[in-house]
Design a protein around this motif. Structure first.
Motif, PDB file in Angstrom:
ATOM      1  N   GLY A  65      59.239  53.520  45.368  1.00 18.75           N
ATOM      2  CA  GLY A  65      59.467  54.257  44.123  1.00 18.75           C
ATOM      3  C   GLY A  65      58.211  54.974  43.648  1.00 18.75           C
ATOM      4  N   GLN A  66      58.419  55.944  42.799  1.00 22.39           N
ATOM      5  CA  GLN A  66      57.307  56.682  42.201  1.00 22.39           C
ATOM      6  C   GLN A  66      56.832  55.936  40.953  1.00 22.39           C
ATOM      7  OE1 GLN A  66      55.695  59.424  43.154  1.00 22.39           O
ATOM      8  NE2 GLN A  66      56.910  59.616  45.021  1.00 22.39           N
ATOM      9  N   ILE A  67      55.524  55.877  40.788  1.00 27.18           N
ATOM     10  CA  ILE A  67      54.941  55.218  39.621  1.00 27.18           C
ATOM     11  C   ILE A  67      54.618  56.277  38.579  1.00 27.18           C
ATOM     12  CG2 ILE A  67      53.023  53.806  38.767  1.00 27.18           C
ATOM     13  CD1 ILE A  67      54.904  52.330  40.643  1.00 27.18           C
ATOM     14  N   ASP A  68      55.092  56.053  37.386  1.00 31.36           N
ATOM     15  CA  ASP A  68      54.820  56.970  36.279  1.00 31.36           C
ATOM     16  C   ASP A  68      53.326  56.900  35.946  1.00 31.36           C
ATOM     17  OD1 ASP A  68      54.961  58.569  34.002  1.00 31.36           O
ATOM     18  OD2 ASP A  68      55.765  56.959  32.734  1.00 31.36           O
ATOM     19  N   PRO A  69      52.619  58.018  36.006  1.00 29.27           N
ATOM     20  CA  PRO A  69      51.188  58.015  35.695  1.00 29.27           C
ATOM     21  C   PRO A  69      50.899  57.492  34.288  1.00 29.27           C
ATOM     22  CG  PRO A  69      51.810  60.113  36.674  1.00 29.27           C
ATOM     23  CD  PRO A  69      53.074  59.338  36.432  1.00 29.27           C
ATOM     24  N   GLN A  70      51.793  57.729  33.343  1.00 30.16           N
ATOM     25  CA  GLN A  70      51.591  57.243  31.980  1.00 30.16           C
ATOM     26  C   GLN A  70      51.644  55.711  31.941  1.00 30.16           C
ATOM     27  OE1 GLN A  70      50.596  59.040  29.335  1.00 30.16           O
ATOM     28  NE2 GLN A  70      50.360  57.057  28.331  1.00 30.16           N
ATOM     29  N   ALA A  71      52.500  55.096  32.774  1.00 32.67           N
ATOM     30  CA  ALA A  71      52.569  53.636  32.827  1.00 32.67           C
ATOM     31  C   ALA A  71      51.246  53.057  33.319  1.00 32.67           C
ATOM     32  CB  ALA A  71      53.713  53.192  33.731  1.00 32.67           C
ATOM     33  N   LEU A  72      50.652  53.715  34.310  1.00 29.61           N
ATOM     34  CA  LEU A  72      49.339  53.263  34.788  1.00 29.61           C
ATOM     35  C   LEU A  72      48.271  53.445  33.720  1.00 29.61           C
ATOM     36  CD1 LEU A  72      49.253  54.519  38.487  1.00 29.61           C
ATOM     37  CD2 LEU A  72      49.392  52.165  37.676  1.00 29.61           C
ATOM     38  N   LYS A  73      48.323  54.550  33.001  1.00 30.28           N
ATOM     39  CA  LYS A  73      47.348  54.817  31.934  1.00 30.28           C
ATOM     40  C   LYS A  73      47.496  53.792  30.815  1.00 30.28           C
ATOM     41  CE  LYS A  73      44.120  57.384  30.231  1.00 30.28           C
ATOM     42  NZ  LYS A  73      42.780  57.199  30.743  1.00 30.28           N
ATOM     43  N   ASP A  74      48.743  53.464  30.458  1.00 26.72           N
ATOM     44  CA  ASP A  74      48.982  52.458  29.418  1.00 26.72           C
ATOM     45  C   ASP A  74      48.425  51.096  29.837  1.00 26.72           C
ATOM     46  OD1 ASP A  74      50.262  54.385  27.925  1.00 26.72           O
ATOM     47  OD2 ASP A  74      52.295  53.688  28.413  1.00 26.72           O
ATOM     48  N   LEU A  75      48.635  50.756  31.095  1.00 21.04           N
ATOM     49  CA  LEU A  75      48.132  49.488  31.612  1.00 21.04           C
ATOM     50  C   LEU A  75      46.604  49.469  31.600  1.00 21.04           C
ATOM     51  CD1 LEU A  75      49.222  46.839  32.717  1.00 21.04           C
ATOM     52  CD2 LEU A  75      49.173  47.830  34.988  1.00 21.04           C
ATOM     53  N   GLN A  76      46.007  50.569  31.977  1.00 20.04           N
ATOM     54  CA  GLN A  76      44.551  50.675  31.966  1.00 20.04           C
ATOM     55  C   GLN A  76      44.006  50.544  30.536  1.00 20.04           C
ATOM     56  OE1 GLN A  76      43.053  54.444  33.373  1.00 20.04           O
ATOM     57  NE2 GLN A  76      41.088  53.553  33.956  1.00 20.04           N
ATOM     58  N   ASN A  77      44.678  51.164  29.578  1.00 25.43           N
ATOM     59  CA  ASN A  77      44.263  51.058  28.178  1.00 25.43           C
ATOM     60  C   ASN A  77      44.370  49.621  27.670  1.00 25.43           C
ATOM     61  OD1 ASN A  77      43.686  53.791  28.012  1.00 25.43           O
ATOM     62  ND2 ASN A  77      45.710  54.324  27.197  1.00 25.43           N
ATOM     63  N   GLU A  78      45.414  48.937  28.082  1.00 22.82           N
ATOM     64  CA  GLU A  78      45.588  47.538  27.673  1.00 22.82           C
ATOM     65  C   GLU A  78      44.479  46.661  28.242  1.00 22.82           C
ATOM     66  OE1 GLU A  78      47.225  44.692  25.389  1.00 22.82           O
ATOM     67  OE2 GLU A  78      47.872  46.778  25.444  1.00 22.82           O
ATOM     68  N   VAL A  79      44.130  46.880  29.498  1.00 20.27           N
ATOM     69  CA  VAL A  79      43.018  46.133  30.106  1.00 20.27           C
ATOM     70  C   VAL A  79      41.729  46.427  29.338  1.00 20.27           C
ATOM     71  CG1 VAL A  79      41.576  45.928  32.173  1.00 20.27           C
ATOM     72  CG2 VAL A  79      44.065  45.969  32.387  1.00 20.27           C
ATOM     73  N   GLN A  80      41.514  47.671  28.960  1.00 20.25           N
ATOM     74  CA  GLN A  80      40.315  48.055  28.209  1.00 20.25           C
ATOM     75  C   GLN A  80      40.260  47.347  26.858  1.00 20.25           C
ATOM     76  OE1 GLN A  80      37.825  49.763  29.462  1.00 20.25           O
ATOM     77  NE2 GLN A  80      36.662  49.536  27.584  1.00 20.25           N
ATOM     78  N   ARG A  81      41.436  47.216  26.177  1.00 16.24           N
ATOM     79  CA  ARG A  81      41.468  46.511  24.898  1.00 16.24           C
ATOM     80  C   ARG A  81      41.081  45.045  25.051  1.00 16.24           C
ATOM     81  NH1 ARG A  81      45.685  50.138  23.353  1.00 16.24           N
ATOM     82  NH2 ARG A  81      47.257  48.951  24.459  1.00 16.24           N
ATOM     83  N   VAL A  82      41.602  44.418  26.119  1.00 16.98           N
ATOM     84  CA  VAL A  82      41.259  43.004  26.368  1.00 16.98           C
ATOM     85  C   VAL A  82      39.775  42.881  26.676  1.00 16.98           C
ATOM     86  CG1 VAL A  82      41.633  41.036  27.890  1.00 16.98           C
ATOM     87  CG2 VAL A  82      43.583  42.355  27.068  1.00 16.98           C
ATOM     88  N   TRP A  83      39.265  43.799  27.485  1.00 20.24           N
ATOM     89  CA  TRP A  83      37.848  43.782  27.846  1.00 20.24           C
ATOM     90  C   TRP A  83      36.963  43.892  26.601  1.00 20.24           C
ATOM     91  CZ3 TRP A  83      35.059  42.132  31.613  1.00 20.24           C
ATOM     92  CH2 TRP A  83      33.730  42.539  31.722  1.00 20.24           C
ATOM     93  N   GLN A  84      37.349  44.725  25.652  1.00 15.59           N
ATOM     94  CA  GLN A  84      36.573  44.882  24.411  1.00 15.59           C
ATOM     95  C   GLN A  84      36.559  43.599  23.608  1.00 15.59           C
ATOM     96  OE1 GLN A  84      38.349  48.299  22.536  1.00 15.59           O
ATOM     97  NE2 GLN A  84      37.179  49.759  23.783  1.00 15.59           N
ATOM     98  N   GLN A  85      37.613  42.823  23.671  1.00 14.90           N
ATOM     99  CA  GLN A  85      37.641  41.539  22.959  1.00 14.90           C
ATOM    100  C   GLN A  85      36.645  40.558  23.576  1.00 14.90           C
ATOM    101  OE1 GLN A  85      41.609  39.968  22.821  1.00 14.90           O
ATOM    102  NE2 GLN A  85      42.458  41.813  21.902  1.00 14.90           N
ATOM    103  N   LEU A  86      36.379  40.698  24.858  1.00 19.18           N
ATOM    104  CA  LEU A  86      35.492  39.776  25.554  1.00 19.18           C
ATOM    105  C   LEU A  86      34.015  40.146  25.408  1.00 19.18           C
ATOM    106  CD1 LEU A  86      37.536  39.279  28.829  1.00 19.18           C
ATOM    107  CD2 LEU A  86      37.221  37.633  26.974  1.00 19.18           C
ATOM    108  N   THR A  87      33.735  41.389  25.057  1.00 17.83           N
ATOM    109  CA  THR A  87      32.321  41.808  24.940  1.00 17.83           C
ATOM    110  C   THR A  87      31.895  41.966  23.511  1.00 17.83           C
ATOM    111  OG1 THR A  87      32.950  44.129  25.163  1.00 17.83           O
ATOM    112  CG2 THR A  87      32.302  42.976  27.165  1.00 17.83           C
TER     113      THR A  87
END
Length: 120
Positions: A98-120
């Protein structure tokens, strides 16, 4: 038939279980109420029981307070689990051709970034 009429020695057939502990000696001592409260606060900060805290201190352990509070760590763990589930779904979809929606990947990346900010 003679065996049925003989009295059985039940005491010899019972297994005696004995607890084998690494630490065989126990130490008990009393402290004042203010000292106990101080120990309890220190133990709670390290997520330890008071006896475990006192034992580690007596053994000379260097105890360092966690950088993240227990509730925050639980929240971050929950967020990471959700991210992992989403990533798993995307990977499964991609592996099925299947094709992966680029926005879904961007949303996931943003979520990881939010978690990372909580750790630093």
């Amino acid at each position: 038939m003679g065996l049925l009429n003989e009295p059985q020695n039940l005491a010899s057939t019972k297994k005696t279980t004995q607890v084998h502990r690494q630490a065989s000696k126990q130490i008990n001592f009393r402290v004042s109420e203010p000292d106990y409260l101080k120990l309890a606060r220190s133990a709670q900060t390290l997520n330890l029981s008071v006896p475990a805290f006192v034992k580690k201190k007596a053994q000379g352990a260097r105890l360092v307070a966690p950088k993240i509070a227990a509730q925050d760590a639980q929240n971050i763990t929950h967020q990471l689990a959700k991210i992992g589930g989403n990533l798993n779904q995307l990977a499964h979809h991609a592996n099925q051709g299947g094709q992966i929606d680029p926005q879904a990947l961007k949303d996931l990346q943003n979520e990881v970034q939010r978690v990372w900010q909580q750790l630093t």
